[in-house]
Write a protein that holds these residues in place. Structure first.
Motif, mmCIF file in Angstrom:
data_model
loop_
_atom_site.group_PDB
_atom_site.id
_atom_site.type_symbol
_atom_site.label_atom_id
_atom_site.label_comp_id
_atom_site.label_asym_id
_atom_site.label_seq_id
_atom_site.Cartn_x
_atom_site.Cartn_y
_atom_site.Cartn_z
ATOM 1 N N PRO A 107 -19.428 80.874 40.490
ATOM 2 C CA PRO A 107 -18.240 81.754 40.988
ATOM 3 C C PRO A 107 -18.668 82.782 42.091
ATOM 4 O O PRO A 107 -19.548 83.499 41.412
ATOM 5 N N TYR A 108 -18.105 83.122 42.940
ATOM 6 C CA TYR A 108 -18.378 84.251 43.938
ATOM 7 C C TYR A 108 -18.244 85.617 43.110
ATOM 8 O O TYR A 108 -17.209 85.428 42.501
ATOM 9 N N GLY A 109 -18.807 86.536 43.361
ATOM 10 C CA GLY A 109 -18.929 87.689 42.886
ATOM 11 C C GLY A 109 -19.285 88.668 43.578
ATOM 12 O O GLY A 109 -20.295 88.645 44.588
ATOM 13 N N ASN A 110 -18.595 90.070 44.012
ATOM 14 C CA ASN A 110 -18.937 90.938 44.733
ATOM 15 C C ASN A 110 -18.708 92.275 44.224
ATOM 16 O O ASN A 110 -17.643 92.876 43.881
ATOM 17 N N ASP A 111 -19.698 93.080 43.868
ATOM 18 C CA ASP A 111 -19.301 94.345 42.847
ATOM 19 C C ASP A 111 -18.474 95.346 43.674
ATOM 20 O O ASP A 111 -17.997 96.187 43.245
ATOM 21 N N CYS A 112 -18.728 95.139 45.312
ATOM 22 C CA CYS A 112 -17.995 96.012 45.746
ATOM 23 C C CYS A 112 -16.473 95.810 46.009
ATOM 24 O O CYS A 112 -15.486 96.825 46.386
ATOM 25 N N GLU A 113 -16.215 94.656 45.749
ATOM 26 C CA GLU A 113 -14.530 94.173 46.147
ATOM 27 C C GLU A 113 -13.485 94.985 45.066
ATOM 28 O O GLU A 113 -12.607 95.445 45.657
ATOM 29 N N LYS A 114 -13.975 95.311 43.895
ATOM 30 C CA LYS A 114 -13.131 95.891 43.198
ATOM 31 C C LYS A 114 -12.830 97.238 43.763
ATOM 32 O O LYS A 114 -11.516 97.757 43.818
ATOM 33 N N ARG A 137 -12.965 85.820 50.138
ATOM 34 C CA ARG A 137 -13.850 86.826 49.809
ATOM 35 C C ARG A 137 -13.747 88.075 50.933
ATOM 36 O O ARG A 137 -13.332 87.940 51.668
ATOM 37 N N LEU A 138 -14.294 89.230 50.111
ATOM 38 C CA LEU A 138 -14.423 90.221 51.020
ATOM 39 C C LEU A 138 -15.722 90.177 51.569
ATOM 40 O O LEU A 138 -16.881 89.697 50.870
ATOM 41 N N THR A 139 -15.910 90.678 52.909
ATOM 42 C CA THR A 139 -17.316 90.856 53.529
ATOM 43 C C THR A 139 -18.237 91.619 53.184
ATOM 44 O O THR A 139 -17.691 92.874 53.637
ATOM 45 N N GLY A 140 -18.964 91.757 52.171
ATOM 46 C CA GLY A 140 -20.007 92.786 51.903
ATOM 47 C C GLY A 140 -19.033 93.999 51.206
ATOM 48 O O GLY A 140 -18.612 93.799 50.238
ATOM 49 N N THR A 141 -19.137 95.049 52.142
ATOM 50 C CA THR A 141 -18.256 96.322 51.825
ATOM 51 C C THR A 141 -16.975 96.212 52.382
ATOM 52 O O THR A 141 -16.248 97.182 52.425
ATOM 53 N N GLY A 142 -16.733 95.083 53.193
ATOM 54 C CA GLY A 142 -15.395 94.987 53.998
ATOM 55 C C GLY A 142 -15.349 95.653 55.414
ATOM 56 O O GLY A 142 -16.545 96.110 55.926
ATOM 57 N N SER A 143 -14.324 95.666 55.999
ATOM 58 C CA SER A 143 -12.828 95.481 55.533
ATOM 59 C C SER A 143 -12.441 94.268 56.071
ATOM 60 O O SER A 143 -11.417 93.484 55.418
ATOM 61 N N CYS A 144 -13.152 93.147 56.651
ATOM 62 C CA CYS A 144 -12.821 92.089 56.869
ATOM 63 C C CYS A 144 -12.880 90.930 55.689
ATOM 64 O O CYS A 144 -13.702 91.227 54.560
ATOM 65 N N ILE A 145 -12.181 90.042 55.430
ATOM 66 C CA ILE A 145 -12.134 89.240 54.385
ATOM 67 C C ILE A 145 -11.925 87.710 55.111
ATOM 68 O O ILE A 145 -11.577 87.473 56.192
ATOM 69 N N PHE A 146 -12.418 86.670 54.141
ATOM 70 C CA PHE A 146 -12.353 85.360 54.913
ATOM 71 C C PHE A 146 -12.252 84.442 53.988
ATOM 72 O O PHE A 146 -12.363 84.499 52.630
ATOM 73 N N ALA A 147 -11.446 83.388 54.164
ATOM 74 C CA ALA A 147 -11.322 82.102 53.443
ATOM 75 C C ALA A 147 -11.997 80.902 53.945
ATOM 76 O O ALA A 147 -12.201 81.086 55.196
ATOM 77 N N GLU A 148 -12.513 80.329 52.948
ATOM 78 C CA GLU A 148 -13.182 79.100 53.322
ATOM 79 C C GLU A 148 -12.455 77.798 53.312
ATOM 80 O O GLU A 148 -11.624 77.525 52.399
ATOM 81 N N PHE A 149 -12.682 76.839 54.283
ATOM 82 C CA PHE A 149 -12.022 75.382 54.290
ATOM 83 C C PHE A 149 -12.960 74.503 54.634
ATOM 84 O O PHE A 149 -13.989 74.792 55.272
ATOM 85 N N ASP A 150 -12.463 73.169 54.329
ATOM 86 C CA ASP A 150 -13.512 71.911 54.597
ATOM 87 C C ASP A 150 -13.170 71.595 56.143
ATOM 88 O O ASP A 150 -14.115 70.906 56.619
ATOM 89 N N SER A 151 -12.156 71.957 56.726
ATOM 90 C CA SER A 151 -11.838 71.527 57.975
ATOM 91 C C SER A 151 -11.234 72.483 59.001
ATOM 92 O O SER A 151 -10.613 73.526 58.345
ATOM 93 N N GLU A 152 -11.350 72.541 60.101
ATOM 94 C CA GLU A 152 -10.933 73.318 61.036
ATOM 95 C C GLU A 152 -9.236 73.349 60.860
ATOM 96 O O GLU A 152 -8.424 74.497 61.134
ATOM 97 N N ASN A 153 -8.639 72.121 60.991
ATOM 98 C CA ASN A 153 -7.293 71.776 61.046
ATOM 99 C C ASN A 153 -6.734 72.795 59.643
ATOM 100 O O ASN A 153 -5.610 73.337 59.754
ATOM 101 N N SER A 154 -7.335 72.619 58.373
ATOM 102 C CA SER A 154 -6.761 73.266 57.288
ATOM 103 C C SER A 154 -6.935 74.667 57.544
ATOM 104 O O SER A 154 -5.739 75.641 56.998
ATOM 105 N N ALA A 155 -7.666 75.455 58.076
ATOM 106 C CA ALA A 155 -7.867 76.837 58.298
ATOM 107 C C ALA A 155 -6.858 77.194 59.571
ATOM 108 O O ALA A 155 -6.233 78.375 59.219
ATOM 109 N N LYS A 156 -6.648 76.468 60.383
ATOM 110 C CA LYS A 156 -5.594 76.672 61.360
ATOM 111 C C LYS A 156 -4.076 76.708 60.868
ATOM 112 O O LYS A 156 -3.522 77.734 61.147
ATOM 113 N N LEU A 157 -3.977 75.849 59.645
ATOM 114 C CA LEU A 157 -2.614 75.725 59.118
ATOM 115 C C LEU A 157 -2.274 77.094 58.488
ATOM 116 O O LEU A 157 -1.197 77.645 58.460
#
Length: 194
Positions: A107-114, A137-157
């Motif tokens: 499982p993903y962990g980022n000490d900076c996220e909290k 997840r948070l990108t490193g120290t942020g501020s962007c966040i990102f969600a992971e998808f198996d397909s472009e269509n799922s991400a677009k939805l």
């Protein structure tokens, strides 16, 4: 600025790689990475142009081949200075080092996220919302966040469900940088034409 997705570092690395080629300096990837490290911790990964597991401040890179998934990147309307997170008194500083093989399957962990979620309610709100739909997840120290998808269509939805006032874009994961691919193809075509 302050989004944590390496835009400035990528731009610096692209300039180094392009100038190395155009000026026929013939610097090796190691030499370019060393020059890049003087500009910023993230620059070496971009000069090398491959997905990597980074250690140290980002200069010790081991090639990695994560699955090339699709990502929805959300940019909350805040900028975060890395120094503010790294110097925060509540930041965990003793997380055990784990090998790449374990990181890719755990499982993903980022000490900076909290800390970021505590200090920046907008980041916390967007991350909580995205977690309903996909691993996020948070990108490193942020501020962007990102969600992971198996397909472009799922991400677009999911992107289509974001409020209009939220800045977001889709990105395809790449294990080899398009810059490196383009340069290699150009060099190959130039060699074949001579």
């Amino acid at each position: 600025m302050g989004g944590g997705i390496g835009g400035g570092s990528s731009n610096a690395a692209t300039a180094l790689v392009a100038l190395n080629y155009l000026w026929e300096l013939n610097l090796s990837d190691d030499e370019l990475a060393e020059v890049g490290l003087a500009l910023g911790a993230d620059v070496p990964v971009f000069t090398r142009g491959f997905a990597a597991f980074a250690e140290g401040v980002g200069e010790k890179l081991s090639p990695a081949e994560p699955e090339e998934k699709w990502y929805l990147v959300v940019r909350p309307n805040v900028s975060i200075a890395t120094v503010d997170i790294f110097t925060h008194s509540n930041l965990t500083r003793n997380t055990p080092k784990r090998p790449l093989s374990e990181l890719l399957t755990s499982p993903y962990g980022n000490d900076c996220e909290k800390i970021v979620r505590m200090l920046y309610p907008e980041v916390d709100k967007q991350l909580s919302w995205l977690l309903q739909y996909a691993p996020s997840r948070l990108t490193g120290t942020g501020s962007c966040i990102f969600a992971e998808f198996d397909s472009e269509n799922s991400a677009k939805l999911v992107q289509q469900q974001l409020p209009d006032n939220v800045s977001a874009f889709l990105a395809k994961g790449r294990n080899i940088s398009p810059l490196k691919e383009t340069l290699a193809n150009y060099q190959l075509a130039h060699t074949e034409s001579n």
